[in-house]
Design an enzyme around this catalytic site. Structure first.
Site, short mmCIF file in Angstrom:
data_model
loop_
_atom_site.label_atom_id
_atom_site.label_comp_id
_atom_site.label_asym_id
_atom_site.label_seq_id
_atom_site.Cartn_x
_atom_site.Cartn_y
_atom_site.Cartn_z
N TYR A 1 0.85 -1.19 0.00
CA TYR A 1 0.00 0.00 0.00
C TYR A 1 0.89 1.24 0.00
O TYR A 1 1.88 1.30 0.75
CB TYR A 1 -0.91 0.02 1.24
CG TYR A 1 -1.63 1.35 1.44
CD1 TYR A 1 -2.88 1.57 0.88
CD2 TYR A 1 -1.04 2.38 2.19
CE1 TYR A 1 -3.54 2.78 1.04
CE2 TYR A 1 -1.70 3.59 2.36
CZ TYR A 1 -2.94 3.79 1.79
OH TYR A 1 -3.58 4.99 1.95
N GLU B 1 -3.36 7.54 -4.00
CA GLU B 1 -3.35 6.29 -3.24
C GLU B 1 -3.28 5.11 -4.21
O GLU B 1 -4.02 5.07 -5.20
CB GLU B 1 -4.61 6.19 -2.38
CG GLU B 1 -4.66 4.94 -1.52
CD GLU B 1 -5.91 4.91 -0.66
OE1 GLU B 1 -5.84 5.26 0.53
OE2 GLU B 1 -6.98 4.53 -1.19
#
Length: 384
Positions: A101, A189
């Site tokens: 991530y 993101e």
């Protein structure tokens, strides 16, 4: 302004960030043609501005043409958490060895970009942050210094990235930061950021939020705006040059100036009310702007009462009163209004309202009095 996944990936590709090959499609025929061109297996992914697509059935792996046809048929038009799927993204299937991530968000409190990295990608990052906060490495970047190589190494070490991937992952973070700055983004993101069996780093997802105030400097990005995906009230306000934010309550709020409006929200909440929206008509508001503001506020069916809180500086209270009188003639509101006028030409404004004798309109001298009245009226529905 939020971008769809494929728009974010196209943005990434312009900055040299590795992403899987893919094509958008708005019809089943376009989706199947894209799948044939990309090759099988491929992934059919719903394009909506909300997470949780996979759990909702909006992401499917197609092994052949028949499955691509079926999945495109099923996904197009699907409702995912209130968002209708109008487009799909057909993407070549990726081989995944690991899922990470990565994100960059502008931290307003720190007045600096915040870069985050975790080896626990492919899941809800909020859950990771809550249950295993140490698994999420964080680092603020001095905007004047920018993202440096040592920032990437520091984050990679803190996140527990394997030694052979520290430099490649750091290089990926550097490109994401470059994109963040160049495109004037508020959020970038990637979840998941994948590691392939060949140890390449690839952005398998893209969540991008751009600063809407900067779009005039980025005409290519401005052209990506999709009004149909926006909240109807926010779209109406945008078209009329008004600042509007939709909330969850039942009391419409209008003021002139963001500071006054936010203070009004707080006072209404303290009085036991729940604001339905935040509308800043801006300084120097004229009568026509007030008419537009009333139309936007009342377009929300949840609104049961409206509070006008005006402090006249550049804005003249008599202009606000004229606008409200005109709005009652045009819109014919059926919910009660509480009006507080103070400052430039407030006496004239209050006289205009008194002479007009508008139905279901109450006045107040102070902000606290106005808040208490509008909360009461939101429950009873009738002004004294």
């Amino acid at each position: 302004m939020d971008l769809l996944e494929y728009q974010g990936k196209q943005l990434f590709a312009r900055h040299g960030i590795p992403v899987p090959s893919g094509k958008p499609a708005a019809t089943v025929q376009e989706a199947v043609a894209a799948a044939d061109e990309i090759g099988y297996p491929c992934v059919v992914k719903a394009q909506v501005l909300i997470g949780g697509r996979g759990k909702a059935g909006g992401v499917k792996l197609a092994k052949d043409r028949a499955e691509a046809t079926q999945y495109a048929t099923d996904i197009l038009g699907m409702d995912i958490k209130g968002f209708t799927v109008h487009e799909v993204w057909i993407e070549g299937a990726s081989e995944i060895a690991e899922e990470y991530y990565a994100s960059i968000v502008f931290d307003r409190a720190a007045k600096a970009p915040l870069v985050m990295l975790s080896t626990q990608g492919g899941m809800d990052i909020e859950e990771v942050a809550e249950k295993t906060p140490d698994a999420l490495a964080r680092l603020h970047v001095d905007p004047l210094l920018g993202f440096q190589d040592f920032h990437g190494r520091k984050l990679a070490f803190a996140a527990g990235i394997p030694g052979d991937l520290i430099r490649p992952v750091g290089a990926m973070l550097a490109k994401l930061y470059e994109t963040f700055v160049a495109e004037e983004a508020m959020l970038i993101e990637v979840n998941p950021l994948i590691i392939t069996p060949g140890r390449d780093v690839v952005a398998l997802d893209a969540k991008v939020t751009l600063d809407g105030n900067s779009l005039y400097r980025h005409p290519d990005n401005a052209a990506l705006r999709d009004p149909s995906a926006e909240d109807p009230q926010e779209q109406m306000a945008h078209e009329r040059g008004l600042t509007y934010v939709k909330l969850d309550g039942d009391i419409g709020i209008l003021g002139n100036g963001a500071g006054l409006v936010m203070s009004t929200l707080d006072v209404v909440a303290q009085a036991g009310g729940a604001p339905a929206n935040f509308l800043d008509a801006g300084g120097g508001s004229k009568a026509d702007a007030i008419v537009s503001a009333v139309e936007v506020i009342l377009s929300d069916a949840k609104v049961r009462a409206v509070l006008f809180n005006i402090f006249g500086g550049i804005t003249r209270c008599d202009e606000v009163a004229k606008g409200l009188i005109e709005a009652f003639d045009v819109v014919k509101p059926t919910v009660p209004f509480v009006v507080r006028l103070d400052g430039t030409n407030d006496v004239e404004g209050r006289k205009l309202l008194a002479d007009a004798n508008l139905p279901n309109v109450a006045t107040a001298k102070t902000m606290n009095e106005a808040a208490e009245k509008v909360v009461e009226l939101s429950k009873t529905g009738v002004a004294a």
